[in-house]
Write an enzyme that holds these catalytic residues in place. Structure first.
Site, PDB file in Angstrom:
ATOM      1  N   SER A  48      -0.657  -1.623   0.331  1.00 26.92           N
ATOM      2  CA  SER A  48      -0.729  -1.662   1.779  1.00 26.92           C
ATOM      3  C   SER A  48      -1.748  -2.050   2.410  1.00 26.92           C
ATOM      4  O   SER A  48      -1.912  -2.436   3.641  1.00 26.92           O
ATOM      5  CB  SER A  48      -0.686  -0.111   2.325  1.00 26.92           C
ATOM      6  OG  SER A  48      -1.653   0.729   1.841  1.00 26.92           O
ATOM      7  N   ASP A  86      -2.451   0.023  -7.093  1.00 28.10           N
ATOM      8  CA  ASP A  86      -1.293  -0.776  -7.183  1.00 28.10           C
ATOM      9  C   ASP A  86      -1.215  -1.885  -7.856  1.00 28.10           C
ATOM     10  O   ASP A  86      -1.907  -2.760  -7.653  1.00 28.10           O
ATOM     11  CB  ASP A  86      -0.740  -0.913  -5.663  1.00 28.10           C
ATOM     12  CG  ASP A  86       0.231   0.313  -5.081  1.00 28.10           C
ATOM     13  OD1 ASP A  86       0.831   0.815  -5.844  1.00 28.10           O
ATOM     14  OD2 ASP A  86       0.423   0.350  -3.869  1.00 28.10           O
ATOM     15  N   GLU A 201       8.953   7.867  -1.699  1.00 26.78           N
ATOM     16  CA  GLU A 201       8.829   7.519  -0.289  1.00 26.78           C
ATOM     17  C   GLU A 201       9.979   7.420   0.173  1.00 26.78           C
ATOM     18  O   GLU A 201      11.025   7.044  -0.026  1.00 26.78           O
ATOM     19  CB  GLU A 201       8.291   5.927  -0.504  1.00 26.78           C
ATOM     20  CG  GLU A 201       7.834   5.535   0.938  1.00 26.78           C
ATOM     21  CD  GLU A 201       6.807   4.373   1.004  1.00 26.78           C
ATOM     22  OE1 GLU A 201       6.398   3.811  -0.159  1.00 26.78           O
ATOM     23  OE2 GLU A 201       6.773   3.907   1.942  1.00 26.78           O
TER      24      GLU A 201
HETATM   25  O1  KIV Z   1       0.654   0.858  -0.760  1.00 22.84           O
HETATM   26  C1  KIV Z   1       0.560   2.286  -0.446  1.00 22.84           C
HETATM   27  O2  KIV Z   1      -0.285   2.234   0.330  1.00 22.84           O
HETATM   28  C2  KIV Z   1       1.418   2.974  -1.222  1.00 22.84           C
HETATM   29  C3  KIV Z   1       1.747   4.196  -0.449  1.00 22.84           C
HETATM   30  C4  KIV Z   1       2.724   4.075   0.621  1.00 22.84           C
HETATM   31  C5  KIV Z   1       2.345   5.202  -1.400  1.00 22.84           C
HETATM   32  O3  KIV Z   1       2.194   2.683  -2.289  1.00 22.84           O
END
Ligand code: KIV
Length: 282
Positions: A48, A86, A201
């Protein structure tokens, strides 16, 4: 007092004991430090960051180099929370071999800046680092390969921002029973592949409850109701620093408005000569 180191094992115990897990996103040193001190169990370097930090309109342009850069900053600010990173778009979709190479690179680079354990404490006392990837049954063999190499993996099912266009944009997933069954099957496949936890989610609260009861690993909800083992929010959303929040976000502060006002006040002071005053001068 917040002190003990968060590990994969301590998170599993929390699920067994019914203790909730709190996860937040961070993308830099200062925010990570505040969250770590405040007692977050998990700090997620979410992709994100593409939207809230880099100004893209989706997570798709985020690169592995972007993730490494921000992860290093977060790890420098973290003393006890588990750091989850991520894996960005196209860093794992080609196959297990590519995924393992990139997960290894992320963790190696992140670990290179991790704070050394205090003197007299075992090496296992340094911050733990894991990766997260989006997808269900289709990524199970990839998850297995990464886990077998010793890197902990968090899953992410339900709404998957990277694949939003494939599923007709951002929407609630699993409202129809057929889709709910698919999500349950994805959760089981990820559990069998060895994830230590999974993000759910934007799915109905009742479905999140079914998933949470059917897997042995913790579920972390975002827009998935109160029955998950833990919750995550994008920090910029809960601080209201990035546009209008979604329904699933509770606003804990309005830093966007406060920061803009502070900037206005500063600019006005500079222009009128009120700043710097004698107390700020040497
Ligand atoms: O990228 C992110 O912030 C996420 C959250 C929405 C869990 O994957």
């Amino acid at each position: 007092m917040v002190s003990s180191m968060v590990t994969i094992a301590s998170l599993a115990k929390k699920k067994q004991r019914g203790e909730k897990i709190a996860m937040l996103t961070a993308y830099d040193f200062s925010m990570a430090k505040l969250m770590d001190t405040a007692g977050a169990d998990i700090i997620l370097v979410g992709d994100s960051l593409g939207q809230v930090v880099l100004g893209y309109d989706s997570t798709l342009p985020v690169t592995l180099a972007d993730m490494i850069h921000h992860t290093k900053a977060v790890v420098r600010g973290t003393r006890r929370a588990l750091v989850v990173v991520d894996m960005p778009f196209m860093s794992y979709q080609i196959g297990p071999r590519q995924a393992l190479q990139n997960a290894g690179k992320l963790v190696k680079e992140a670990a290179s800046v991790a704070t050394k354990p205090e003197e007299g404490k075992p090496a296992s006392q340094s911050v733990s680092i894991a990766v997260k990837l989006e997808g269900g049954r289709e990524v199970a063999s990839t998850v297995r390969r990464i886990v077998d190499a010793g890197i902990p993996v968090m899953g992410h099912i339900g709404m998957q921002p990277m694949s939003a266009s494939k599923f007709g944009g951002a929407r609630i997933h699993g409202k129809a029973e057929a889709e709910a069954e698919q999500i349950l099957a994805d959760a089981k496949a990820l559990e069998e592949a060895g994830v230590f936890a999974m993000v759910l989610e934007v799915i109905p609260a009742e479905l999140a409850k079914r998933v949470t009861e059917s897997v042995s690993v913790p579920t972390i909800g975002i827009g998935a109701g109160p029955h998950c083992d833990g919750q995550v929010l994008v920090s910029y959303d809960l601080l209201e620093m990035y546009g209008a929040p979604f329904r699933h976000v509770k606003q804990y502060a309005n830093l966007g408005e406060q920061a803009e006002q502070a900037f206005r006040d500063y600019i006005a002071d500079v222009k009128s000569g009120l700043f710097p005053g004698a107390e700020h001068s040497f």
